[in-house]
Design a protein around this motif. Structure first.
Motif, PDB file in Angstrom:
ATOM      1  N   LEU A  93       0.907  -1.406   0.032  1.00 49.75           N
ATOM      2  CA  LEU A  93      -0.035  -0.018  -0.198  1.00 49.75           C
ATOM      3  C   LEU A  93       0.993   1.201   0.102  1.00 49.75           C
ATOM      4  O   LEU A  93       2.013   1.241   0.714  1.00 49.75           O
ATOM      5  CB  LEU A  93      -0.990   0.028   1.313  1.00 49.75           C
ATOM      6  N   THR A  94       0.627   2.388  -0.906  1.00 49.06           N
ATOM      7  CA  THR A  94       0.936   3.626  -0.766  1.00 49.06           C
ATOM      8  C   THR A  94       0.069   4.532  -0.942  1.00 49.06           C
ATOM      9  O   THR A  94      -0.958   4.342  -1.052  1.00 49.06           O
ATOM     10  CB  THR A  94       2.131   3.499  -2.197  1.00 49.06           C
ATOM     11  N   GLY A  95       0.551   5.737  -0.567  1.00 48.72           N
ATOM     12  CA  GLY A  95      -0.318   7.034  -0.786  1.00 48.72           C
ATOM     13  C   GLY A  95      -0.823   7.554   0.515  1.00 48.72           C
ATOM     14  O   GLY A  95      -0.515   6.845   1.576  1.00 48.72           O
ATOM     15  N   GLU A  96      -1.967   8.244   0.222  1.00 49.86           N
ATOM     16  CA  GLU A  96      -2.730   8.738   1.359  1.00 49.86           C
ATOM     17  C   GLU A  96      -3.557   7.467   2.224  1.00 49.86           C
ATOM     18  O   GLU A  96      -3.868   7.874   3.235  1.00 49.86           O
ATOM     19  CB  GLU A  96      -3.717   9.721   0.958  1.00 49.86           C
ATOM     20  N   LEU A  97      -3.765   6.395   1.840  1.00 51.14           N
ATOM     21  CA  LEU A  97      -4.453   5.539   2.263  1.00 51.14           C
ATOM     22  C   LEU A  97      -3.776   4.930   3.438  1.00 51.14           C
ATOM     23  O   LEU A  97      -4.137   4.335   4.469  1.00 51.14           O
ATOM     24  CB  LEU A  97      -5.136   4.368   1.608  1.00 51.14           C
ATOM     25  N   VAL A  98      -2.268   5.238   3.328  1.00 47.27           N
ATOM     26  CA  VAL A  98      -1.388   4.609   4.437  1.00 47.27           C
ATOM     27  C   VAL A  98      -1.709   5.385   5.599  1.00 47.27           C
ATOM     28  O   VAL A  98      -1.691   4.755   6.735  1.00 47.27           O
ATOM     29  CB  VAL A  98       0.066   4.741   3.931  1.00 47.27           C
ATOM     30  N   LYS A  99      -1.880   6.605   5.366  1.00 49.33           N
ATOM     31  CA  LYS A  99      -2.277   7.424   6.740  1.00 49.33           C
ATOM     32  C   LYS A  99      -3.335   7.017   7.385  1.00 49.33           C
ATOM     33  O   LYS A  99      -3.457   6.818   8.653  1.00 49.33           O
ATOM     34  CB  LYS A  99      -2.298   8.883   6.280  1.00 49.33           C
ATOM     35  N   ILE A 100      -4.494   6.510   6.604  1.00 49.62           N
ATOM     36  CA  ILE A 100      -5.813   6.135   7.242  1.00 49.62           C
ATOM     37  C   ILE A 100      -5.276   4.783   7.959  1.00 49.62           C
ATOM     38  O   ILE A 100      -5.898   4.497   9.232  1.00 49.62           O
ATOM     39  CB  ILE A 100      -6.841   5.988   6.335  1.00 49.62           C
ATOM     40  N   GLN A 101      -4.426   3.890   7.256  1.00 48.73           N
ATOM     41  CA  GLN A 101      -4.304   2.540   7.780  1.00 48.73           C
ATOM     42  C   GLN A 101      -3.309   2.613   9.389  1.00 48.73           C
ATOM     43  O   GLN A 101      -3.679   2.133  10.257  1.00 48.73           O
ATOM     44  CB  GLN A 101      -3.504   1.886   6.980  1.00 48.73           C
ATOM     45  N   MET A 102      -2.505   3.617   9.248  1.00 47.59           N
ATOM     46  CA  MET A 102      -1.734   3.979  10.427  1.00 47.59           C
ATOM     47  C   MET A 102      -2.597   4.485  11.467  1.00 47.59           C
ATOM     48  O   MET A 102      -2.374   4.033  12.610  1.00 47.59           O
ATOM     49  CB  MET A 102      -0.828   5.089  10.040  1.00 47.59           C
ATOM     50  N   LYS A 103      -3.753   5.262  11.335  1.00 46.37           N
ATOM     51  CA  LYS A 103      -4.443   6.009  12.253  1.00 46.37           C
ATOM     52  C   LYS A 103      -5.360   4.790  12.724  1.00 46.37           C
ATOM     53  O   LYS A 103      -5.344   4.617  14.004  1.00 46.37           O
ATOM     54  CB  LYS A 103      -5.247   7.031  11.513  1.00 46.37           C
ATOM     55  N   LYS A 104      -5.748   3.944  11.891  1.00 44.68           N
ATOM     56  CA  LYS A 104      -6.460   2.771  12.306  1.00 44.68           C
ATOM     57  C   LYS A 104      -5.841   1.698  13.266  1.00 44.68           C
ATOM     58  O   LYS A 104      -6.397   1.156  14.165  1.00 44.68           O
ATOM     59  CB  LYS A 104      -7.044   1.851  11.236  1.00 44.68           C
ATOM     60  N   LYS A 105      -4.368   1.490  12.960  1.00 44.26           N
ATOM     61  CA  LYS A 105      -3.877   0.749  14.044  1.00 44.26           C
ATOM     62  C   LYS A 105      -2.950   1.423  15.054  1.00 44.26           C
ATOM     63  O   LYS A 105      -2.442   0.817  15.918  1.00 44.26           O
ATOM     64  CB  LYS A 105      -2.480   0.345  12.944  1.00 44.26           C
ATOM     65  N   GLY A 106      -3.271   2.825  15.148  1.00 46.20           N
ATOM     66  CA  GLY A 106      -2.718   3.468  16.257  1.00 46.20           C
ATOM     67  C   GLY A 106      -1.133   3.716  16.080  1.00 46.20           C
ATOM     68  O   GLY A 106      -0.878   3.905  17.301  1.00 46.20           O
ATOM     69  N   VAL A 107      -0.790   3.967  15.065  1.00 47.37           N
ATOM     70  CA  VAL A 107       0.439   4.626  14.839  1.00 47.37           C
ATOM     71  C   VAL A 107       0.613   5.844  14.388  1.00 47.37           C
ATOM     72  O   VAL A 107      -0.004   6.401  13.403  1.00 47.37           O
ATOM     73  CB  VAL A 107       1.142   3.561  13.706  1.00 47.37           C
ATOM     74  N   ASN A 108       1.525   6.548  15.018  1.00 51.10           N
ATOM     75  CA  ASN A 108       1.658   7.954  14.685  1.00 51.10           C
ATOM     76  C   ASN A 108       2.644   8.206  13.697  1.00 51.10           C
ATOM     77  O   ASN A 108       3.759   7.763  13.818  1.00 51.10           O
ATOM     78  CB  ASN A 108       2.189   8.801  16.106  1.00 51.10           C
ATOM     79  N   HIS A 109       1.972   8.567  12.508  1.00 49.87           N
ATOM     80  CA  HIS A 109       2.713   8.794  11.120  1.00 49.87           C
ATOM     81  C   HIS A 109       3.929  10.113  11.425  1.00 49.87           C
ATOM     82  O   HIS A 109       4.771  10.193  10.517  1.00 49.87           O
ATOM     83  CB  HIS A 109       1.868   9.366   9.925  1.00 49.87           C
ATOM     84  N   GLU A 110       3.585  10.890  12.340  1.00 52.67           N
ATOM     85  CA  GLU A 110       4.753  11.950  12.593  1.00 52.67           C
ATOM     86  C   GLU A 110       5.933  11.528  13.432  1.00 52.67           C
ATOM     87  O   GLU A 110       6.584  12.472  13.898  1.00 52.67           O
ATOM     88  CB  GLU A 110       4.164  13.249  13.023  1.00 52.67           C
ATOM     89  N   SER A 111       5.920  10.404  13.955  1.00 50.94           N
ATOM     90  CA  SER A 111       6.918   9.830  14.850  1.00 50.94           C
ATOM     91  C   SER A 111       8.222   9.647  14.232  1.00 50.94           C
ATOM     92  O   SER A 111       8.346   9.142  12.987  1.00 50.94           O
ATOM     93  CB  SER A 111       6.442   8.592  15.668  1.00 50.94           C
ATOM     94  N   ASN A 112       9.406   9.652  15.009  1.00 53.37           N
ATOM     95  CA  ASN A 112      10.502   9.531  14.303  1.00 53.37           C
ATOM     96  C   ASN A 112      11.184   8.183  14.475  1.00 53.37           C
ATOM     97  O   ASN A 112      12.309   7.664  13.942  1.00 53.37           O
ATOM     98  CB  ASN A 112      11.830  10.657  15.061  1.00 53.37           C
ATOM     99  N   GLU A 113      10.035   7.502  15.182  1.00 55.45           N
ATOM    100  CA  GLU A 113      10.682   5.850  15.263  1.00 55.45           C
ATOM    101  C   GLU A 113      10.209   5.088  14.429  1.00 55.45           C
ATOM    102  O   GLU A 113      10.546   3.823  14.467  1.00 55.45           O
ATOM    103  CB  GLU A 113       9.951   5.696  16.875  1.00 55.45           C
ATOM    104  N   ILE A 114       9.674   5.566  13.256  1.00 50.15           N
ATOM    105  CA  ILE A 114       9.025   4.884  12.404  1.00 50.15           C
ATOM    106  C   ILE A 114      10.331   4.404  11.439  1.00 50.15           C
ATOM    107  O   ILE A 114      11.307   5.074  10.973  1.00 50.15           O
ATOM    108  CB  ILE A 114       8.254   5.424  11.170  1.00 50.15           C
ATOM    109  N   PRO A 115      10.654   3.138  11.072  1.00 49.61           N
ATOM    110  CA  PRO A 115      11.739   2.498  10.628  1.00 49.61           C
ATOM    111  C   PRO A 115      11.672   2.737   8.871  1.00 49.61           C
ATOM    112  O   PRO A 115      10.571   3.500   8.469  1.00 49.61           O
ATOM    113  CB  PRO A 115      11.642   0.809  10.875  1.00 49.61           C
ATOM    114  N   LYS A 116      12.808   2.929   8.429  1.00 49.00           N
ATOM    115  CA  LYS A 116      13.108   3.162   7.159  1.00 49.00           C
ATOM    116  C   LYS A 116      13.424   2.150   6.008  1.00 49.00           C
ATOM    117  O   LYS A 116      13.617   1.110   6.190  1.00 49.00           O
ATOM    118  CB  LYS A 116      14.167   4.252   7.050  1.00 49.00           C
ATOM    119  N   ILE A 117      13.251   2.446   4.901  1.00 52.45           N
ATOM    120  CA  ILE A 117      13.340   1.874   3.757  1.00 52.45           C
ATOM    121  C   ILE A 117      14.680   2.122   3.109  1.00 52.45           C
ATOM    122  O   ILE A 117      14.873   3.201   2.838  1.00 52.45           O
ATOM    123  CB  ILE A 117      12.322   1.845   2.662  1.00 52.45           C
ATOM    124  N   TYR A 118      15.517   1.047   2.964  1.00 52.39           N
ATOM    125  CA  TYR A 118      17.083   1.287   2.556  1.00 52.39           C
ATOM    126  C   TYR A 118      16.956   1.412   0.905  1.00 52.39           C
ATOM    127  O   TYR A 118      17.311   2.488   0.459  1.00 52.39           O
ATOM    128  CB  TYR A 118      17.773   0.112   2.738  1.00 52.39           C
TER     129      TYR A 118
END
Length: 447
Positions: A93-118
């Motif tokens: 999944l990509t795009g704006e729908l990821v923000k909705i899924q993160m909100k549903k799972k209780g993940v803060n999209h503005e957090s710096n602890e989100i891992p990165k893609i190499y």
């Protein structure tokens, strides 16, 4: 193994899943989310959301930040941050729908602890990942043998290797706490890799392994169900289901999650019903409820001194009797309020096309039987076809003719008369005609 359609191009760059992550192999269709915002571009020049959803083995999904501004699409194979090393997953999944899924799972999209893609996975990364995935099944068999040797009450249900092959996660289920410290040492010595043990519930185990339910469809927990609510036997009682554990239990051994799907509807329908423990007071005696029909609004009552006879009452009639009992008045009997239920005739549909017969194509064709078998007459006469071109040896049956004439005339009047009973001419050795049969009768006058 990874998805067979997730191959790489000639230059070494991965093509990704050709079916956008829903090819049906390697659980690509588990817990997928339809991207209904894929055709919508961001308004007012806003930047595309920089987080993506990546799926790993058996529907395990995590969110990663695309800090390198890579051009990613659904189905791309990427290398992500892991501890230690890196892991390989597929973008789902990509795009704006990821923000909705993160909100549903209780993940803060503005957090710096989100891992990165190499990076996007290279051909070398995919080869190492495939080799590690091939080791999982034989390792699971050997791990179960080691757990049995240590006499541990646990079940190792699945093994998941990290993308670089540096670590293996063992998923197990157990009823109680298990001391597996010695087991981990044997695993590390046997498999020569870092070992991580993770306990999962029985419902999570069924979700990871997948399967087909009693309804004939894929398990809800492995396709779309993400939250596992507790299911009690009261859900079956409210829906008036028989408490049969073989029918109410799923593949996980627990009560089926689908018992909660229609429970709210049943609870709303039961609000209009009186309490099941309501007792009706009549002059003939007290009556107790035995059965309810939620859809038709009926209740069955029986006297306490005669539970064999049930009386059917509507909800309004039951409420009327309860109102009289509250005024300390007794009704005469339940028979004055009972109704008669007429059974509806069964509908008989015409089988025009013969679709109900499962063996309509298996009926063998009847073979034609030859007509050369001997058929005895009523009086014991046997008709036999003579061999052709064989001479007739005299006529000795003329004097043995029974009284009453020719028996063939009474039994088979349509047959031709037999020429053997006529007086013989001068030529006794004349061959018999093959078309005319010989009738041999019983000799009743012979002494």
């Amino acid at each position: 193994m990874a998805c067979t359609s997730c191959s790489t191009s000639d230059g070494g760059a991965p093509k990704g899943c050709k079916n956008n992550g829903t090819c049906g192999t390697d659980s690509c269709n588990k817990l997928t989310v339809f991207d209904w915002l894929s055709n919508m571009s961001p308004s007012n020049g806003e930047a595309i959301f920089d987080c993506v959803e990546v799926r790993f083995k058996n529907g395990r999904k995590e969110f990663f930040r695309n800090s390198e501004k890579l051009t990613l699409s659904i189905g791309d194979i990427v290398a992500t941050v892991a501890s230690p090393g890196h892991d390989i997953g597929i973008v789902t999944l990509t795009g704006e729908l990821v923000k909705i899924q993160m909100k549903k799972k209780g993940v803060n999209h503005e957090s710096n602890e989100i891992p990165k893609i190499y990076r996007k996975a290279s051909q070398k990364d995919i080869d190492i990942w495939s080799v590690a995935r091939d080791r999982e099944e034989p390792m699971k068999v050997r791990a179960r043998e080691l757990a049995i040797q240590h006499k541990l009450e646990m079940k190792i249900s699945d093994i998941e290797f990290q993308g670089d092959g540096s670590k293996a996660t063992f998923y197990y289920t157990a009823n109680d706490r298990v001391d597996f410290r010695l087991l981990i040492k044997d695993f590390a010595k046997e498999f020569s890799t870092r070992v991580e043990m993770k306990q999962v519930g029985f419902r999570q185990e069924a979700a990871r392994l997948g399967g087909i339910g009693s309804c004939g469809r894929e398990l809800c927990c492995s396709t779309w169900l993400t939250d596992f609510r507790s299911v009690n036997t009261s859900a079956a009682r409210y829906q008036q289901l028989s408490l049969n554990p073989q029918k109410l239990a799923g593949q996980c051994g627990k009560l089926k999650c689908c018992l909660n799907y229609e429970l709210d509807t049943y609870m709303d329908a039961l609000k209009d019903f009186p309490d099941y423990d309501t007792k009706l007071v009549t002059e003939k005696g007290d009556a107790i409820c035995q059965k309810q029909d939620i859809f038709k609004g009926l209740m069955w009552f029986a006297y306490t001194n005669n539970f064999a006879n049930w009386h059917v009452l509507k909800i309004d009639q039951v409420k009327e009797i309860i109102a009289e009992n509250k005024l300390k008045n007794k009704v005469s009997s339940l028979e004055d309020f009972a109704i008669e239920i007429t059974s509806e005739p069964e509908k008989d549909f015409n089988n025009a096309m013969g679709q109900e017969s499962l063996t309509r194509f298996d009926q063998p064709k009847k073979k034609k039987k030859p007509n050369r078998k001997r058929k005895p007459n009523a009086e014991g006469a046997v008709v036999a076809a003579p061999a052709p071109n064989k001479p007739q040896q005299g006529n000795n049956n003329n004097n043995n003719k029974p009284a009453g004439g020719n028996p063939n005339k009474s039994n088979k009047p349509h047959n031709k008369p037999n020429n053997s009973n006529k007086p013989n001419n001068s030529n006794d050795n004349k061959p018999a005609e093959p078309r005319k049969p010989i009738i041999i009768t019983k000799n009743e006058n012979k002494k």
